[in-house]
Scaffold this motif. Structure first.
Motif, short mmCIF file in Angstrom:
data_model
loop_
_atom_site.label_atom_id
_atom_site.label_comp_id
_atom_site.label_asym_id
_atom_site.label_seq_id
_atom_site.Cartn_x
_atom_site.Cartn_y
_atom_site.Cartn_z
N MET A 196 2.94 -3.77 5.34
CA MET A 196 4.27 -4.21 4.93
C MET A 196 4.33 -5.71 4.64
O MET A 196 5.35 -6.22 4.17
N VAL A 197 3.22 -6.42 4.90
CA VAL A 197 3.10 -7.83 4.50
C VAL A 197 1.86 -8.04 3.64
O VAL A 197 1.88 -8.83 2.69
N SER A 198 0.78 -7.31 3.92
CA SER A 198 -0.50 -7.60 3.27
C SER A 198 -0.76 -6.82 1.98
O SER A 198 -1.63 -7.20 1.20
N ASP A 199 -0.04 -5.73 1.73
CA ASP A 199 -0.30 -4.93 0.53
C ASP A 199 0.41 -5.52 -0.69
O ASP A 199 1.43 -6.19 -0.56
N PRO A 200 -0.10 -5.23 -1.88
CA PRO A 200 0.58 -5.70 -3.10
C PRO A 200 1.84 -4.89 -3.36
O PRO A 200 1.98 -3.77 -2.88
N ASP A 201 2.73 -5.50 -4.15
CA ASP A 201 3.96 -4.81 -4.59
C ASP A 201 4.67 -4.18 -3.40
O ASP A 201 4.77 -2.96 -3.26
N LEU A 202 5.20 -5.03 -2.50
CA LEU A 202 5.72 -4.56 -1.21
C LEU A 202 6.91 -3.61 -1.33
O LEU A 202 7.10 -2.76 -0.46
N LYS A 203 7.70 -3.73 -2.38
CA LYS A 203 8.81 -2.79 -2.54
C LYS A 203 8.28 -1.36 -2.65
O LYS A 203 8.80 -0.43 -2.04
N HIS A 204 7.20 -1.21 -3.43
CA HIS A 204 6.60 0.12 -3.59
C HIS A 204 5.96 0.57 -2.28
O HIS A 204 6.04 1.76 -1.91
N THR A 205 5.33 -0.37 -1.56
CA THR A 205 4.71 -0.03 -0.28
C THR A 205 5.74 0.49 0.71
O THR A 205 5.54 1.50 1.38
N GLU A 206 6.87 -0.21 0.81
CA GLU A 206 7.92 0.22 1.75
C GLU A 206 8.46 1.60 1.37
O GLU A 206 8.64 2.47 2.24
N LYS A 207 8.73 1.83 0.10
CA LYS A 207 9.21 3.14 -0.33
C LYS A 207 8.21 4.23 0.03
O LYS A 207 8.59 5.32 0.47
N SER A 208 6.92 3.93 -0.15
CA SER A 208 5.88 4.92 0.12
C SER A 208 5.82 5.25 1.60
O SER A 208 5.73 6.43 1.99
N HIS A 372 -3.92 -14.04 8.66
CA HIS A 372 -3.53 -12.77 8.06
C HIS A 372 -2.00 -12.66 7.99
O HIS A 372 -1.37 -13.51 7.38
N THR A 373 -1.39 -11.64 8.59
CA THR A 373 0.06 -11.49 8.45
C THR A 373 0.84 -12.12 9.60
O THR A 373 2.03 -11.85 9.77
N GLY A 374 0.16 -12.95 10.39
CA GLY A 374 0.85 -13.73 11.41
C GLY A 374 1.24 -12.98 12.67
O GLY A 374 1.93 -13.54 13.53
N PHE A 438 0.04 -15.72 1.88
CA PHE A 438 0.57 -14.35 2.06
C PHE A 438 0.96 -14.03 3.50
O PHE A 438 1.32 -12.90 3.81
N HIS A 439 0.90 -15.02 4.40
CA HIS A 439 1.11 -14.75 5.83
C HIS A 439 2.53 -14.36 6.19
O HIS A 439 2.76 -13.67 7.19
N PHE A 440 3.51 -14.82 5.42
CA PHE A 440 4.90 -14.82 5.88
C PHE A 440 5.66 -13.60 5.38
O PHE A 440 5.73 -13.34 4.18
N ALA A 441 6.27 -12.88 6.33
CA ALA A 441 7.10 -11.73 5.96
C ALA A 441 8.38 -12.19 5.29
O ALA A 441 8.91 -11.51 4.41
N VAL A 442 8.91 -13.34 5.71
CA VAL A 442 10.05 -13.95 5.03
C VAL A 442 9.50 -14.70 3.83
O VAL A 442 8.60 -15.52 3.97
N ALA A 443 10.00 -14.42 2.65
CA ALA A 443 9.44 -14.93 1.40
C ALA A 443 8.00 -14.44 1.24
O ALA A 443 7.07 -15.20 1.04
N ALA A 444 7.83 -13.13 1.32
CA ALA A 444 6.49 -12.53 1.27
C ALA A 444 5.90 -12.60 -0.13
O ALA A 444 6.50 -12.09 -1.09
N ALA A 445 4.74 -13.23 -0.23
CA ALA A 445 4.08 -13.38 -1.54
C ALA A 445 3.82 -12.03 -2.18
O ALA A 445 3.85 -11.90 -3.42
#
Length: 480
Positions: A196-208, A372-374, A438-445
């Motif tokens: 939920m922080v490290s994968d690309p295209d996080l909107k798609h990751t969350e939906k999945s 990594h994701t902190g 890419f570490h930050f969940a707030v303003a996630a790259a």
């Protein structure tokens, strides 16, 4: 500390690596004896490199022609040339080609099978090498023994006293998330990963992930991914358990428990063993050493390694017998396949390039003070003081063009999403490129990044996508 620093445009690695080889061939700096006795495919490689002149490479990469020539002479002239790379080489839709090109370069100069040479990946975590060695890949058992090879499957079945082990490759991680979205995958068990922080295209990751019927997360802390889980299994960290780690030079080293685990946290292997037993597959191990002894029995490259032998120092695999000293240098005298093969690799542009709407290239990476994701480092006040938030690093020229100043809040948007973060105007960044950790969940790259995959290994192209940057105040004015 570098004698020479080259800064290519993100996504152009094959071009500059091929350019180095072009110069080395043109100036006859290559290792003729090594090529003649230890390789094949040289003539095909040579022909494929003809067009990669320094001027042509400069037009693609932005690296000045004279700098490329200087770098080629430095590498080819070294007694031992050591290539060290990180995710900036692999996290591309051409990641496999990038590594093949580096292997070509090393063979061209005879820099494989010698002390101080090699093509060496620096792993992102301390036991990535060990996890791969143990078969945490969809196509192999431990020691890179193929799951599709009948004799290997039979060996494992006999050892584990079972039948009907799968003889087909499993899914890569980057195939599992789309599988969850499509409904092909109903349940997922995630251990020590925070997609939920490290994968690309996080909107798609969350939906999945939300589309799954059942999600289990086994981790140290309540990560962003764990917050979506149906069941959370608390695990122990490195200082709370016994075992081994295998580092990037293939050295197997002991890990010893220093402190007791907190609360209900348990060793990963104990959780998995208990779960297996409840599902009818008994895994009755009294301790971590017993598991390692089994690893040694079924894994040829680990056969000669034991806790006793690595009590004070590690051993480097392959170590096939109990009296073998280990193998610090791979490929000395001969490659596993016999002759090393040169692969012709052509430059292909990234899956997404800048255009009028998204004129800048975003590349992502790490900071010194976060990991990594902190999930671990962001528990430290000292580290958070040094790297408290996401910053968008941008060149002075681009900042002037966009009319932003250092420290100002900016909006960064791609075709997949947008974030707001503070600008860090710095001359370390070349014009046309922005960098976001890419570490930050707030303003996630990774709300911005592209999910295009390398066709061979399936790694996502996290290092290149097209973005637009604007002052965040403009977004506020539009909203008002």
């Amino acid at each position: 500390h570098a004698v020479l620093k080259l800064t290519p445009r993100p996504g152009t690695d094959v071009a500059w690596i091929n350019g180095l080889m072009h110069v080395i061939l043109k100036e006859a700096l290559f290792d003729k004896a090594f090529i003649q006795t230890r390789t094949e495919g040289f003539e095909h490689l040579k022909k494929s490199l003809e067009k990669y002149t320094p001027a042509f490479v400069e037009s693609i990469t932005g690296i000045a022609a004279h700098q490329l020539e200087t770098a080629a002479r430095i590498y080819a002239g070294a007694v031992a040339g050591n290539i060290v790379y990180c995710m900036g080489i692999t996290q591309h839709s051409s990641g496999t080609d990038n590594v093949k090109a580096l292997a070509n370069l090393a063979m061209l100069c005879g820099n494989l099978g010698i002390v101080g040479g090699g093509v060496n990946p620096l792993r992102g975590q301390n036991n990535v090498q060990g996890a791969c060695d143990m078969g945490c890949l969809p196509n192999v058992y431990s020691g890179y023994q193929s799951v599709t090879e009948t004799s290997i499957t039979k060996k494992m079945e006999d050892f584990w006293e079972t039948t009907n082990l799968p003889d087909a490759e499993g899914l890569k991680v980057t195939e599992m998330i789309p599988g969850a979205m499509s409904g092909r995958i109903k349940a997922l068990y995630i251990i020590g990963e925070n997609p939920m922080v490290s994968d690309p295209d996080l909107k798609h990751t969350e939906k999945s992930l939300r589309n799954l019927e059942f999600l289990v997360v086994q981790d140290l802390f309540l990560s962003e991914t764990a917050q979506l889980a149906d069941v959370i299994l608390p695990a122990t960290c490195f200082a709370e358990k016994e075992g081994t780690f295998t580092n990037t030079e293939r050295k197997v080293q002991r890990v010893r428990q220093a402190v007791a685990p907190p609360g209900l946290a348990r060793d990963d292997w104990r959780i998995l063993s208990d779960l297996a037993a409840r599902m009818g597959a008994v895994m009755d191990y009294p301790d971590a050493e017993t598991i390692f002894n089994e690893i040694a029995r079924v894994t040829p490259s680990y056969t000669g390694i034991s806790y006793q032998r690595i009590e004070t120092d590690g051993l480097v695999w392959p170590c096939p017998t109990p009296d073998h000293p280990g193998t610090p240098v791979l490929h000395a005298g001969k490659f596993t396949r016999g002759l090393g093969k040169f692969h012709t690799v052509a430059f292909l542009p990234p899956a997404e390039v800048p255009d009028e709407d998204y004129p800048l290239i975003l590349t992502t990476g790490r900071l010194l003070y976060q990991y990594h994701t902190g999930t671990m480092t962001m528990k430290s006040e000292d580290l958070n003081e040094r790297a408290p938030e996401c910053r968008v690093e941008i060149s002075p020229a681009d900042a002037f063009k966009i009319k932003i100043v250092n420290g100002e809040m900016v909006r960064v948007a791609s075709r997949r999403g947008e974030i707001q973060a503070r600008a860090a105007v710095t001359s370390k960044i070349v014009s046309g490129t922005v960098f976001i950790p890419f570490h930050f969940a707030v303003a996630a790259a990774n709300c911005l990044t592209h999910s295009a995959l390398d066709p061979v290994c399936g790694i996502p192209e996290l290092k290149v996508c097209a973005v637009a940057v604007s002052p965040a105040s403009n977004t506020l004015k539009k909203a008002q």
